[in-house]
Design a protein around this motif. Structure first.
Motif, mmCIF file in Angstrom:
data_model
loop_
_atom_site.group_PDB
_atom_site.id
_atom_site.type_symbol
_atom_site.label_atom_id
_atom_site.label_comp_id
_atom_site.label_asym_id
_atom_site.label_seq_id
_atom_site.Cartn_x
_atom_site.Cartn_y
_atom_site.Cartn_z
ATOM 1 N N LYS A 25 0.899 -1.222 0.015
ATOM 2 C CA LYS A 25 -0.134 0.112 0.091
ATOM 3 C C LYS A 25 0.946 1.336 0.055
ATOM 4 C CE LYS A 25 -3.867 2.212 2.425
ATOM 5 N NZ LYS A 25 -4.693 2.289 3.776
ATOM 6 N N VAL A 26 0.724 2.264 -1.024
ATOM 7 C CA VAL A 26 1.298 3.711 -1.118
ATOM 8 C C VAL A 26 0.260 4.653 -0.760
ATOM 9 C CG1 VAL A 26 2.712 4.924 -2.462
ATOM 10 C CG2 VAL A 26 3.247 2.385 -2.287
ATOM 11 N N ASN A 27 0.670 5.495 0.083
ATOM 12 C CA ASN A 27 -0.090 6.631 -0.006
ATOM 13 C C ASN A 27 0.818 7.886 -0.399
ATOM 14 O OD1 ASN A 27 -2.628 5.779 1.387
ATOM 15 N ND2 ASN A 27 -0.938 5.538 3.031
ATOM 16 N N PHE A 28 0.131 8.762 -1.375
ATOM 17 C CA PHE A 28 1.037 9.976 -1.968
ATOM 18 C C PHE A 28 0.387 11.133 -1.504
ATOM 19 C CE2 PHE A 28 1.837 12.901 -5.598
ATOM 20 C CZ PHE A 28 3.429 12.748 -5.526
ATOM 21 N N GLU A 29 0.768 12.062 -0.678
ATOM 22 C CA GLU A 29 0.112 12.944 -0.017
ATOM 23 C C GLU A 29 0.630 14.504 -0.344
ATOM 24 O OE1 GLU A 29 0.117 12.352 4.269
ATOM 25 O OE2 GLU A 29 -1.105 10.821 3.973
ATOM 26 N N THR A 30 1.287 14.602 -1.517
ATOM 27 C CA THR A 30 1.508 15.858 -1.945
ATOM 28 C C THR A 30 1.324 16.175 -3.352
ATOM 29 O OG1 THR A 30 3.417 16.200 -0.099
ATOM 30 C CG2 THR A 30 3.602 17.612 -1.923
ATOM 31 N N GLU A 31 1.037 17.329 -3.874
ATOM 32 C CA GLU A 31 0.719 17.440 -5.174
ATOM 33 C C GLU A 31 1.929 17.507 -5.976
ATOM 34 O OE1 GLU A 31 -1.496 21.133 -6.084
ATOM 35 O OE2 GLU A 31 -3.012 20.401 -5.004
ATOM 36 N N GLY A 32 1.923 16.883 -7.187
ATOM 37 C CA GLY A 32 3.208 16.936 -8.015
ATOM 38 C C GLY A 32 3.264 15.596 -8.884
ATOM 39 N N ALA A 33 4.160 15.028 -9.202
ATOM 40 C CA ALA A 33 4.472 14.023 -10.001
ATOM 41 C C ALA A 33 5.034 12.745 -9.363
ATOM 42 C CB ALA A 33 5.320 14.538 -11.326
ATOM 43 N N ILE A 34 4.531 11.555 -10.074
ATOM 44 C CA ILE A 34 5.354 10.218 -9.762
ATOM 45 C C ILE A 34 5.995 9.988 -11.063
ATOM 46 C CG2 ILE A 34 4.725 7.916 -9.600
ATOM 47 C CD1 ILE A 34 2.603 8.671 -7.990
ATOM 48 N N TYR A 35 7.394 10.041 -11.063
ATOM 49 C CA TYR A 35 8.149 10.079 -12.433
ATOM 50 C C TYR A 35 8.247 8.558 -12.916
ATOM 51 C CZ TYR A 35 9.129 14.985 -11.708
ATOM 52 O OH TYR A 35 8.871 16.342 -11.545
ATOM 53 N N ASP A 36 8.851 8.609 -14.017
ATOM 54 C CA ASP A 36 9.258 7.184 -14.943
ATOM 55 C C ASP A 36 9.670 6.101 -13.946
ATOM 56 O OD1 ASP A 36 8.674 9.154 -16.600
ATOM 57 O OD2 ASP A 36 10.634 9.146 -17.892
ATOM 58 N N TYR A 37 8.863 4.980 -14.317
ATOM 59 C CA TYR A 37 9.378 3.747 -13.610
ATOM 60 C C TYR A 37 9.420 3.668 -12.219
ATOM 61 C CZ TYR A 37 10.600 2.978 -18.579
ATOM 62 O OH TYR A 37 10.718 3.031 -19.805
ATOM 63 N N ALA A 38 8.880 4.652 -11.614
ATOM 64 C CA ALA A 38 8.660 4.850 -9.965
ATOM 65 C C ALA A 38 8.675 3.382 -9.343
ATOM 66 C CB ALA A 38 7.904 5.868 -9.471
ATOM 67 N N PHE A 39 7.281 2.926 -9.794
ATOM 68 C CA PHE A 39 6.878 1.793 -8.933
ATOM 69 C C PHE A 39 6.828 0.408 -10.098
ATOM 70 C CE2 PHE A 39 5.117 5.072 -6.659
ATOM 71 C CZ PHE A 39 5.283 4.731 -5.499
ATOM 72 N N TYR A 40 7.637 0.591 -11.031
ATOM 73 C CA TYR A 40 7.856 -0.520 -12.074
ATOM 74 C C TYR A 40 8.245 -1.876 -11.407
ATOM 75 C CZ TYR A 40 8.916 -2.585 -16.591
ATOM 76 O OH TYR A 40 8.578 -3.741 -17.514
ATOM 77 N N GLY A 41 7.343 -2.808 -11.684
ATOM 78 C CA GLY A 41 7.778 -4.257 -11.251
ATOM 79 C C GLY A 41 7.495 -4.322 -9.780
ATOM 80 N N CYS A 42 6.616 -3.409 -8.922
ATOM 81 C CA CYS A 42 6.378 -3.914 -7.401
ATOM 82 C C CYS A 42 5.233 -4.796 -7.731
ATOM 83 C CB CYS A 42 5.840 -2.272 -7.012
ATOM 84 S SG CYS A 42 7.211 -1.299 -6.935
ATOM 85 N N THR A 43 5.414 -6.032 -7.658
ATOM 86 C CA THR A 43 4.376 -6.973 -7.929
ATOM 87 C C THR A 43 3.445 -7.353 -6.664
ATOM 88 O OG1 THR A 43 6.317 -8.663 -7.285
ATOM 89 C CG2 THR A 43 5.868 -8.234 -9.770
ATOM 90 N N SER A 44 3.908 -6.742 -5.615
ATOM 91 C CA SER A 44 2.956 -7.069 -4.515
ATOM 92 C C SER A 44 2.206 -5.998 -4.167
ATOM 93 C CB SER A 44 3.785 -7.244 -3.150
ATOM 94 O OG SER A 44 4.264 -8.604 -3.187
ATOM 95 N N LEU A 45 2.291 -4.644 -5.108
ATOM 96 C CA LEU A 45 1.514 -3.462 -4.704
ATOM 97 C C LEU A 45 0.319 -3.890 -4.859
ATOM 98 C CD1 LEU A 45 1.720 -0.473 -3.942
ATOM 99 C CD2 LEU A 45 2.242 -0.120 -6.369
ATOM 100 N N GLU A 46 -0.698 -3.343 -4.166
ATOM 101 C CA GLU A 46 -2.189 -3.760 -4.304
ATOM 102 C C GLU A 46 -3.079 -2.398 -4.275
ATOM 103 O OE1 GLU A 46 -2.290 -7.780 -1.806
ATOM 104 O OE2 GLU A 46 -3.198 -6.124 -0.858
ATOM 105 N N THR A 47 -2.675 -1.450 -3.512
ATOM 106 C CA THR A 47 -3.523 -0.046 -3.492
ATOM 107 C C THR A 47 -2.740 1.020 -3.215
ATOM 108 O OG1 THR A 47 -3.653 -0.045 -0.841
ATOM 109 C CG2 THR A 47 -5.552 -1.350 -2.106
ATOM 110 N N VAL A 48 -3.178 1.995 -4.175
ATOM 111 C CA VAL A 48 -2.360 3.169 -4.141
ATOM 112 C C VAL A 48 -3.494 4.503 -3.932
ATOM 113 C CG1 VAL A 48 -0.933 4.763 -5.700
ATOM 114 C CG2 VAL A 48 -0.641 2.299 -5.601
ATOM 115 N N ASN A 49 -3.047 5.456 -3.178
ATOM 116 C CA ASN A 49 -3.746 6.499 -3.090
ATOM 117 C C ASN A 49 -2.929 8.003 -3.554
ATOM 118 O OD1 ASN A 49 -4.991 8.925 -2.382
ATOM 119 N ND2 ASN A 49 -4.731 8.669 0.026
#
Length: 459
Positions: free
Chosen positions: A283-307
């Protein structure tokens, strides 16, 4: 009489020894009860502290300190170790053989009066410290401290009794500062911290949740120092999962992230390759306005939820290959999706109504949602024309309904559909500005085959 005197003298000696032992024991208990945990601070630059011009707060440079050490008393370490191995050890339901012993009762009281809060609520690092002595090195007794907030929103730890004479601001954590603290399950690094040293949180094998102001060593770090694994270090330990992360197209570094760590909150931008290949986080929470850049979470095979409520730009391949990702909140507020942003996220929105809604988007890159095979409905109706790249919504094999408007489409943008797809379209054009009716002949095919498969309702 002589014998009576000898007996009395012997009794006096015994009594004095018992009293002395009791006093020593009492002093030991007192020492233990007043020493729960200590943080050691030094000025930046001392002992090779990580510091450069981009990290120093110019207005408070002389008051900027760094956490270099974190320790417990031996008794508290033992108590926390027991809890780490058995969560119910000091609960009322515990039925172990020590339950009625005096030592167990003391430990239980000690645990309930302070240490339990650390286990339950986690550790939030201080952002300012009040002390009665101005010095370059300070050891904080955290057993009897209170916390308040100054005018700038800094959380202040009050160390000295009475009126504090000096305040220092804490802005970074030195390398290995909290290494091996297996009693901590939740850690919060305040938003105004400037740097975290390599391996600062290594060996924290029970860590489940962490909140960070940035990813890696500092905001805008370079090479391996910008990876999430950097703060956990390269030293192997029991309970650590080996993670090899790219930090650019070819460079890699291997870190050891706690296997228990499943939730991360970030209060800043997420740079390129930040979480690349991290296999533990769910689980990842992103709490600031802005960007998530190239390949930031690429291949995170367990990632289920993102805010993503604060994110407006999703970079190239940012969530590519996140096959377990089933729920993303805030997608409707994103204005730009890079090439392959969610490519082959086969579980996307599986438990969120199986609907993908993009209403504020300005551009959708090639293959941005290619292969998102769980989505059954697409709603993409921005106020102004949005550009949609080739295969952006291709191979979404479960899609049954698409409501789209004001899109400028590329060839094959909606390729590889079955005859079941029904599209309601308003004000769409082909990439070369042609009539939208013509556009769909190419947009829903892999190239200009002009073999219409979708059932399209034109408005």
């Amino acid at each position: 009489m002589k014998h009576i005197a000898q007996v009395l003298l012997a009794l006096a000696l015994v009594f004095s020894c018992v009293f002395a032992f009791t006093a020593c024991d009492s002093d030991a208990d007192k020492s233990e009860t007043t020493t729960k945990m200590t943080l050691t601070l030094v000025k930046p630059g001392d002992d090779g502290a990580l510091v450069d011009d981009t990290m120093i707060d110019a207005e408070t440079e002389t008051e900027y300190y760094e956490i270099t050490g974190f320790t417990f008393s031996s008794q508290d370490t033992e108590i926390l170790s027991r809890v780490a191995s058995d969560k119910n050890y000091y609960e009322d339901s515990y039925s172990g053989i020590r339950k009625d012993s005096e030592s167990y009762k003391k430990e239980k009281t000690r645990y309930n009066e302070g240490l339990k809060k650390l286990v339950t609520d986690g550790l939030t690092l201080p952002t300012a410290v009040k002390t009665d002595v101005k010095e370059s090195k300070i050891t904080l007794d955290l057993a009897a401290i209170t916390a308040d907030v100054d005018n700038d929103g800094n959380k202040i730890v009050n160390v000295a009794e009475g009126e504090a004479k000096y305040t220092v601001k804490v802005r970074s954590v030195k390398a290995s500062a909290l290494y091996g603290h297996t009693e901590i399950e939740k850690l919060v690094v305040p938003a105004n911290y400037l740097a975290i040293g390599e391996g600062a949180f290594g060996g924290m094998s029970a860590l489940k949740s962490i909140t960070l102001p940035f990813v890696g060593a500092k905001a805008n770090a370079l090479n391996g120092a910008k990876n999430f694994g950097y703060i956990f270090g390269t030293i192997s330990y029991d309970g650590g999962t080996s993670v090899t992360q790219n930090y650019n197209a070819s460079g890699t570094a291997t870190y050891y992230v706690p296997a228990t760590l499943t939730e991360v909150t970030v209060n800043g931008l997420v740079g390129k390759y930040a979480f690349h290949n991290v296999s533990t986080v769910k689980k990842v929470n992103f709490e600031t306005e802005g960007a998530i850049y190239d390949y930031a979470f690429y291949g995170c095979t367990s990632l289920e939820t993102v805010n993503l409520d604060g994110a407006t730009i999703i970079g190239k391949g940012a969530f590519g290959g996140c096959t377990a990702l089933y729920e993303v909140t805030g997608l409707e507020n994103v204005t730009s999706f890079g090439e392959g942003a969610f490519q082959t996220c086969t579980s996307l929105n599986q438990y969120n109504g199986k609907t993908l809604t993009l209403n504020n988007v300005a551009s959708v890159g090639e293959k941005a949602f290619y292969g998102c095979s769980s989505i059954e409905k697409l709603v993409c109706t921005p106020a102004a024309n949005a550009t949609v790249g080739a295969a952006a919504f291709a191979s979404m094999s479960a899609l049954k309904t698409a409501e789209i408007a004001n899109l400028t489409l590329s060839v094959g943008a909606f390729a590889s559909w079955s005859d079941m797809l029904t599209v309601t379209a308003t004000g769409c054009t082909y990439f070369d500005g042609s009539d939208y009716k013509t556009a769909f002949v190419g947009a829903f095919e892999e190239g200009n085959t002009f073999n219409q498969k979708a059932n399209i309702k034109f408005n």
